[in-house]
Design a protein around this motif. Structure first.
Motif, short mmCIF file in Angstrom:
data_model
loop_
_atom_site.label_atom_id
_atom_site.label_comp_id
_atom_site.label_asym_id
_atom_site.label_seq_id
_atom_site.Cartn_x
_atom_site.Cartn_y
_atom_site.Cartn_z
N PRO A 178 30.52 65.46 26.68
CA PRO A 178 30.67 64.69 25.44
C PRO A 178 31.54 63.45 25.65
CG PRO A 178 32.13 66.58 25.42
CD PRO A 178 31.38 66.64 26.71
N THR A 179 31.63 62.64 24.59
CA THR A 179 32.55 61.50 24.58
C THR A 179 33.91 62.01 24.12
OG1 THR A 179 30.73 60.02 24.04
CG2 THR A 179 32.95 59.24 23.54
N LYS A 180 34.96 61.51 24.77
CA LYS A 180 36.31 61.98 24.41
C LYS A 180 37.03 60.91 23.58
CE LYS A 180 37.02 64.94 28.38
NZ LYS A 180 37.62 65.10 29.71
N ILE A 181 37.75 61.37 22.57
CA ILE A 181 38.60 60.45 21.79
C ILE A 181 40.05 60.84 22.02
CG2 ILE A 181 39.16 59.51 19.52
CD1 ILE A 181 36.39 60.28 18.57
N GLU A 182 40.83 59.88 22.50
CA GLU A 182 42.25 60.13 22.77
C GLU A 182 43.03 59.87 21.49
OE1 GLU A 182 43.50 58.67 26.79
OE2 GLU A 182 45.03 57.68 25.58
N ILE A 183 43.77 60.88 21.04
CA ILE A 183 44.51 60.78 19.77
C ILE A 183 45.98 60.46 20.05
CG2 ILE A 183 45.07 62.01 17.62
CD1 ILE A 183 42.05 61.77 18.12
N PRO A 184 46.51 59.38 19.47
CA PRO A 184 47.92 59.07 19.72
C PRO A 184 48.84 60.10 19.06
CG PRO A 184 47.04 57.56 18.08
CD PRO A 184 45.89 58.43 18.53
N LEU A 223 35.56 57.31 27.33
CA LEU A 223 36.83 57.64 26.69
C LEU A 223 37.16 56.58 25.63
CD1 LEU A 223 39.44 59.44 26.65
CD2 LEU A 223 40.43 57.77 28.23
N ILE A 224 37.30 57.05 24.38
CA ILE A 224 37.70 56.17 23.30
C ILE A 224 39.20 56.41 23.04
CG2 ILE A 224 37.41 55.63 20.83
CD1 ILE A 224 34.54 56.73 21.06
N ALA A 225 39.99 55.32 23.08
CA ALA A 225 41.43 55.49 22.84
C ALA A 225 41.82 54.76 21.56
CB ALA A 225 42.23 54.95 24.02
N LEU A 226 42.65 55.41 20.73
CA LEU A 226 43.17 54.79 19.50
C LEU A 226 44.63 54.47 19.76
CD1 LEU A 226 41.80 57.53 17.03
CD2 LEU A 226 40.68 55.39 17.70
N ILE A 227 44.97 53.19 19.64
CA ILE A 227 46.33 52.78 20.01
C ILE A 227 46.95 51.90 18.92
CG2 ILE A 227 47.70 51.48 21.71
CD1 ILE A 227 45.78 52.41 23.84
N PRO A 228 48.17 52.26 18.45
CA PRO A 228 48.83 51.43 17.46
C PRO A 228 49.03 50.02 18.02
CG PRO A 228 50.09 53.44 17.90
CD PRO A 228 48.98 53.40 18.88
N ALA A 229 48.79 48.99 17.20
CA ALA A 229 48.77 47.62 17.70
C ALA A 229 50.10 46.89 17.53
CB ALA A 229 47.69 46.84 16.97
N VAL A 230 51.04 47.51 16.86
CA VAL A 230 52.25 46.78 16.51
C VAL A 230 53.29 46.86 17.62
CG1 VAL A 230 54.01 46.45 14.79
CG2 VAL A 230 51.79 47.32 14.14
N ALA A 231 53.12 46.05 18.62
CA ALA A 231 54.11 45.98 19.69
C ALA A 231 53.98 44.63 20.35
CB ALA A 231 53.89 47.10 20.69
N GLY A 232 54.94 44.33 21.17
CA GLY A 232 54.87 43.12 21.97
C GLY A 232 55.51 41.91 21.33
N GLY A 233 55.39 40.79 22.04
CA GLY A 233 55.88 39.52 21.51
C GLY A 233 57.37 39.34 21.63
#
Lengths: 421, 90
Positions: free
Chosen positions: B2-8, B80-90
């Protein structure tokens, strides 16, 4: 606990959910960014211009508006950089009143990042972290490395492998674990976010980001105080992640809220954002009226410090620019180099490439009539040109070499003066 | 396979603590719909009125779907599908 802690918690900028102060950068409901909340009424009762003016001239003279529980333990001398009346640059640009906030001479690592890092690492120590780190386009790497070294913290620093040599050496010298990642800043940043989640380290621009970003407000506090406790009409700021421009405006708003500047001052300031055309997600969003920026997958500009293709605060920066009645522009690499030289030759300030971006964008906005020629303008210079010398190596005039004799010297005087580039 | 979804980590309360959820799907949209069917509590974390929340970045095999075909990006077995919070960096 000393009576300087007026930060009451964290709040989601999207849904408003409140959180206790903790090393967390996003709302667990909607993943929106978290921001520090203060008790402004209590601050207003506690500070005054006179009280601030008695303190040493560094960023901590505004400590009530910074999110530490106690005294700063990292970077107690950061900030307090000059605000220069730039009359020669004003003449060159054809404007009446121009100021430069010069963070190219910030201490200890010659960029505005020392401000955010001193807050982030002081906070990291309050939280009990022993290991800290960051994802960086260079200046932040320098600052985290230096400030971690001086405070005995272990540091893991992630940068794109294409970074300028001066910024790599200017990080390595302090002895951190420096990791060059084969990818863009956004890929570096994503890796750093995953490391922060897995290892629980204090990453200054990941899980410490709400506290870190507050340090940028001190640029705005200083500008207002240096102008005599008032705000300018126009501020031009470079944009990478898009945080600084928002924090400068927030600083003006906060000074007003706590009664240090006149009511209504902050609403009159127009904010302008500057980027390089080779990485312009935020200026593009402003110019095309797009609410959310379109990320730039592969930035391509000599201005590596601003090369963030997917800026975390892009949405808020674009919104602020629109809401204040400002604008945003981007400029080419040749324009960046030309304006690094213009700034150096008119004001004696050697800014890094981002400074060239800011000056060139200002010139463009003036020529477009977006910034009027007869109103007061402040440019924010965020980093030092000694770190990006390669960018101008082929553009500055080559020096002449002569024999040690008067004849040789006078023979070059007879030659026509070379034209300015 | 199957396709895997990575959960943060912060979303694992909604997936019974699972860090990876396996689904069968041909697009990212279908994969996330399947994830929501298996773990309904995660829907409001991922979507706001049917739209993917702005601060969640979705990656398929390390590539941001905004550079691919957004939610229409094709996935296949083993991806592999990864869900990643976007609020970082800069």
């Amino acid at each position: 606990m000393p009576a300087i802690d007026f930060a009451t918690g964290l709040k989601c900028k999207v849904c408003g959910k409140l959180y206790a102060k903790q090393p967390l950068n996003f709302c667990t409901d909607d993943f929106g960014p978290l921001e520090v909340v203060y008790d402004y009424e209590a601050i207003a009762a506690h500070i005054s211009r006179a009280k601030i003016e008695m303190r040493p001239f560094n960023m901590w003279r505004y400590r009530e508006l910074l999110p530490l529980d106690g005294e700063p333990t990292v970077g107690p001398q950061v900030g307090g950089t000059p605000l220069i009346k730039a009359d020669r640059l004003a003449d060159a640009l054809g404007v009446e009143r121009l100021w430069i906030k010069n963070d190219a001479v910030n201490f200890p690592t010659l960029s505005f990042k020392d401000r955010v890092v001193s807050v982030a690492l002081s906070k990291a120590r309050e939280f009990g972290f022993r290991t800290v780190g960051c994802a960086s386009t260079g200046n932040l790497a320098n600052s985290v490395a230096a400030n971690a070294a001086s405070s005995g913290l272990e540091a893991y620093i992630f940068v794109p492998h294409t970074l300028e040599r001066a910024k790599i050496l200017g990080t390595s010298i302090y002895g951190p674990k420096l990791i060059l990642v084969e990818g863009t800043y956004d890929q570096v940043n994503r890796l750093c976010s995953q490391v922060a989640l897995k290892y629980g380290w204090g990453m200054v621009n990941v899980n410490l980001r709400p506290f870190y970003a507050e340090g940028s407000k001190t640029v705005g506090f200083e500008i207002a105080e240096q102008l005599g406790w008032r705000t300018p009409s126009h501020v031009v700021s470079p944009m990478a992640g898009g945080s600084l421009i928002g924090k400068i405006h927030k600083a003006f708003h906060e000074l007003e809220q706590v009664g240090l500047i006149a009511p209504g001052s902050s609403a009159k300031v127009k904010m302008y954002g500057a980027q390089a055309t080779g990485c312009n997600p935020i200026t593009d969003a402003v110019k095309t009226g797009r609410e959310r920026h379109k990320p730039v997958k592969t930035p391509n500009t000599i201005c590596k410090s601003l090369a963030i293709g997917d800026p975390a605060d892009g949405y808020f920066a674009a919104k602020l620019i629109r809401d204040t009645g400002g604008w945003a522009e981007d400029v080419s690499d040749p324009e960046i180099v030309e304006c690094m030289q213009l700034l150096a030759r008119t004001e004696g300030i050697f800014a890094e490439t981002a400074g060239g971006v800011t000056v060139a964008v200002t010139r463009k906005l003036i020529e477009q009539g977006r910034i009027p020629r007869d109103e007061e303008i402040v440019l924010v210079i965020t980093g030092n040109g000694l770190k990006t010398q390669d960018a101008i190596a082929d553009s500055v005039e080559q020096p002449v070499t002569i024999k040690p004799s008067m004849d040789a010297f006078e023979s070059i005087l007879a030659e026509p003066a070379p034209a300015l580039a | 396979m199957p396709t895997k979804i990575e959960i943060p980590t912060p979303m694992r309360d909604q997936t019974d603590g699972k860090g990876v959820v396996e689904v069968t799907a041909t697009t990212v949209r279908d994969a996330l719909a399947e994830l929501v069917r298996l773990h309904p509590g995660i829907e409001s974390k991922l979507f706001d009125q049917g739209k993917l929340r702005p601060y969640i970045n979705v990656f398929v095999n390390d590539e941001d779907i905004r550079y691919l075909d957004e939610l229409g990006t094709a996935v296949k077995e083993g991806d592999l599908i990864a869900l990643i919070p976007a609020v970082a960096g800069g």
